[in-house]
Design a protein around this motif. Structure first.
Motif, PDB file in Angstrom:
ATOM      1  N   GLU A 195      12.942  22.162  36.437  1.00  0.00           N
ATOM      2  CA  GLU A 195      14.054  21.991  35.768  1.00  0.00           C
ATOM      3  C   GLU A 195      15.109  21.831  37.002  1.00  0.00           C
ATOM      4  O   GLU A 195      14.652  22.192  38.248  1.00  0.00           O
ATOM      5  N   ASP A 206      11.775  21.336  25.768  1.00  0.00           N
ATOM      6  CA  ASP A 206      11.455  21.628  26.938  1.00  0.00           C
ATOM      7  C   ASP A 206      10.090  21.492  27.349  1.00  0.00           C
ATOM      8  O   ASP A 206       9.026  22.150  26.622  1.00  0.00           O
ATOM      9  N   ILE A 207       9.281  20.835  28.208  1.00  0.00           N
ATOM     10  CA  ILE A 207       7.857  20.549  28.266  1.00  0.00           C
ATOM     11  C   ILE A 207       7.271  22.078  28.632  1.00  0.00           C
ATOM     12  O   ILE A 207       5.905  22.143  28.427  1.00  0.00           O
ATOM     13  N   ILE A 211      13.053  19.228  32.162  1.00  0.00           N
ATOM     14  CA  ILE A 211      12.096  18.139  31.729  1.00  0.00           C
ATOM     15  C   ILE A 211      11.840  18.242  30.331  1.00  0.00           C
ATOM     16  O   ILE A 211      11.409  19.250  29.987  1.00  0.00           O
ATOM     17  N   LYS A 212      12.113  17.239  29.559  1.00  0.00           N
ATOM     18  CA  LYS A 212      11.982  17.144  28.116  1.00  0.00           C
ATOM     19  C   LYS A 212      10.725  16.360  27.631  1.00  0.00           C
ATOM     20  O   LYS A 212      10.437  15.537  28.568  1.00  0.00           O
ATOM     21  N   SER A 239      11.313  11.840  34.097  1.00  0.00           N
ATOM     22  CA  SER A 239      11.089  13.273  34.290  1.00  0.00           C
ATOM     23  C   SER A 239      11.449  13.635  35.715  1.00  0.00           C
ATOM     24  O   SER A 239      11.904  14.893  35.915  1.00  0.00           O
ATOM     25  N   PRO A 248      16.656  15.664  35.154  1.00  0.00           N
ATOM     26  CA  PRO A 248      15.675  14.707  34.355  1.00  0.00           C
ATOM     27  C   PRO A 248      16.370  13.717  33.497  1.00  0.00           C
ATOM     28  O   PRO A 248      17.496  14.096  32.735  1.00  0.00           O
ATOM     29  N   HIS A 267      11.292  12.537  28.350  1.00  0.00           N
ATOM     30  CA  HIS A 267      11.299  12.223  29.772  1.00  0.00           C
ATOM     31  C   HIS A 267       9.941  11.806  30.161  1.00  0.00           C
ATOM     32  O   HIS A 267       9.989  10.999  31.155  1.00  0.00           O
ATOM     33  N   LEU A 268       8.993  12.516  29.912  1.00  0.00           N
ATOM     34  CA  LEU A 268       7.697  12.160  30.187  1.00  0.00           C
ATOM     35  C   LEU A 268       7.508  10.834  29.619  1.00  0.00           C
ATOM     36  O   LEU A 268       6.839   9.940  30.111  1.00  0.00           O
ATOM     37  N   GLY A 324       2.959  12.238  35.475  1.00  0.00           N
ATOM     38  CA  GLY A 324       3.907  12.462  34.218  1.00  0.00           C
ATOM     39  C   GLY A 324       2.973  12.061  32.876  1.00  0.00           C
ATOM     40  O   GLY A 324       2.973  12.946  31.808  1.00  0.00           O
TER      41      GLY A 324
END
Length: 390
Positions: free
Chosen positions: A140, A127-128, A146-147, A156, A206, A150-151, A216
């Motif tokens: 979220e 998780d960012i 968002i992980k 994301s 995401p 995903h970025l 991002g």
């Protein structure tokens, strides 16, 4: 073609020049290694014929007044330069001409991220918020955060640009749009970035949808800065650029090299240098480089290197035979011919970088002109060159 490239190595430079459509053309064959090598005079000429023919066709576009082409084939690097940087001045680009590589910078950001993953500093499933300066409950969607992955894959759900930029009218002309965008871009600060981050409202889970996001990408730059405890730009320079001996690649062009920075145009109108390296982290597009240095970067992509291999992994499938890696957003398998691609575009320059790992061919193309139509011209040039070379 492969058999031709196994012939005896001959050590020498080849310089060519000619004229076509009143646009000066120069081409130089070089090698990124310490020695200068090409595989035979006849093959060098054959490669030159392919590049010249396709470049001359592209130069017929009245908007494209110059081209710099870097070609890497079976461990040999070639550079070719065409036209003039300033119309009517005869200032043909050279191996020392510095261009803004724009979003191709993201592949450097992705490479650093792959290094961090291999070193255990990052996990793609993290998780960012684990790396952010405060809690952002808005990052979220119904419990799905968002992980990191995903970025890296533009999935994301974060916006493409910054808050005000998303509100620019689409009815503006291309020049008016870019003038407005540039003004807003120059007003960005890191403090404002995190304020904008707290206002974002995710509308879906995401990882579901590809949405190209400079926002991002800069957040990824911040996260890398946090896990390494060093400034992001310094990390890219020390861990990637210096290791590949890319001595003409910078976020901030040194004073003694500024006369080598290519001037730029949008629809034929002069455009100022961007300030991407000064406003935020520059992870989305702030690097500047030369054709020669980009060939060194291409050569790095062919190395049997764990970091490179990780950065090329398929992290998200957009469609059948179309994937995204660590910011390599255009991984395609066309007729069983895999290639990795990223384009760069700002309001004063365009470039394309394409890697064909199985054929050991890499192509980098620059022009100091920006317009929507130029994107397709450079794309056509890349694929025409490749299809004749392969």
């Amino acid at each position: 073609m492969k058999n031709l490239f196994t012939k005896t190595v001959i050590l020498f430079f080849i310089f060519f020049s000619c004229k076509s459509q009143n646009k000066k053309i120069k081409s130089v064959v070089i090698n990124c290694n310490k020695s200068i090598e090409i595989y035979s005079d006849s093959i060098g000429k054959h490669v030159k014929q392919i590049i010249d023919k396709n470049a001359q066709k592209t130069l017929k576009d009245p908007l494209i007044n110059s081209l710099s082409i870097g070609l890497y084939v079976n461990n040999v690097s070639y550079t070719f330069h065409y036209g003039e940087l300033t119309k009517g001045k005869g200032d043909t680009p050279t191996n020392k001409t510095i261009y803004e590589i724009a979003s191709v910078t993201k592949t450097f950001t992705g490479t650093l991220a792959s290094k961090a993953v291999l070193e255990g500093k990052l996990n793609l499933e993290d998780d960012i918020q684990r790396y952010l300066p405060q809690t952002y409950p808005n990052l979220e969607y119904k419990g799905d955060p968002i992980k990191i992955k995903h970025l890296l894959t533009h999935t994301s759900g974060l916006p493409g640009g910054y808050e005000e930029m998303n509100e620019i009218s689409s009815n503006l002309s291309e020049i008016e749009f870019n003038n407005t965008y540039l003004k807003l871009e120059n007003k960005q600060t890191k403090e404002k970035f995190f304020k904008d981050l707290s206002k974002i409202n995710l509308t879906e889970k995401p990882g579901n949808t590809f949405n190209y996001s400079n926002f991002g990408s800069n957040l990824m730059g911040y996260i890398l800065e946090k896990v390494y405890q060093k400034p992001f730009q310094q990390l890219i320079i020390s861990k990637i650029i210096e290791k590949q001996h890319m001595y003409d690649t910078h976020f901030h062009t040194p004073r003694d090299k500024r006369n080598r920075l290519a001037n730029g145009y949008l629809l034929g109108k002069p455009r100022p240098e961007t300030n991407l390296a000064k406003t935020l982290w520059g992870a989305e597009g702030a690097l500047k480089s030369t054709t020669t240095d980009m060939l060194k970067y291409i050569r790095y992509q062919f190395k049997n290197d764990a970091i490179v291999k990780e950065s090329h992994k398929k992290l998200y499938e957009i469609d059948t035979d179309y994937w995204i890696g660590y910011y390599w957003w255009n991984i395609k398998n066309q007729n069983h011919d895999v290639h990795y691609r990223h384009d760069g575009g700002i309001s004063r320059a365009k470039n394309v970088l394409v890697i064909y790992p199985e054929k050991k061919i890499g192509i980098s193309i620059f022009t100091n002109e920006s317009a929507i139509s130029v994107n397709q011209e450079l794309s056509n040039l890349v694929y025409n060159i490749y299809n004749e070379l392969k």
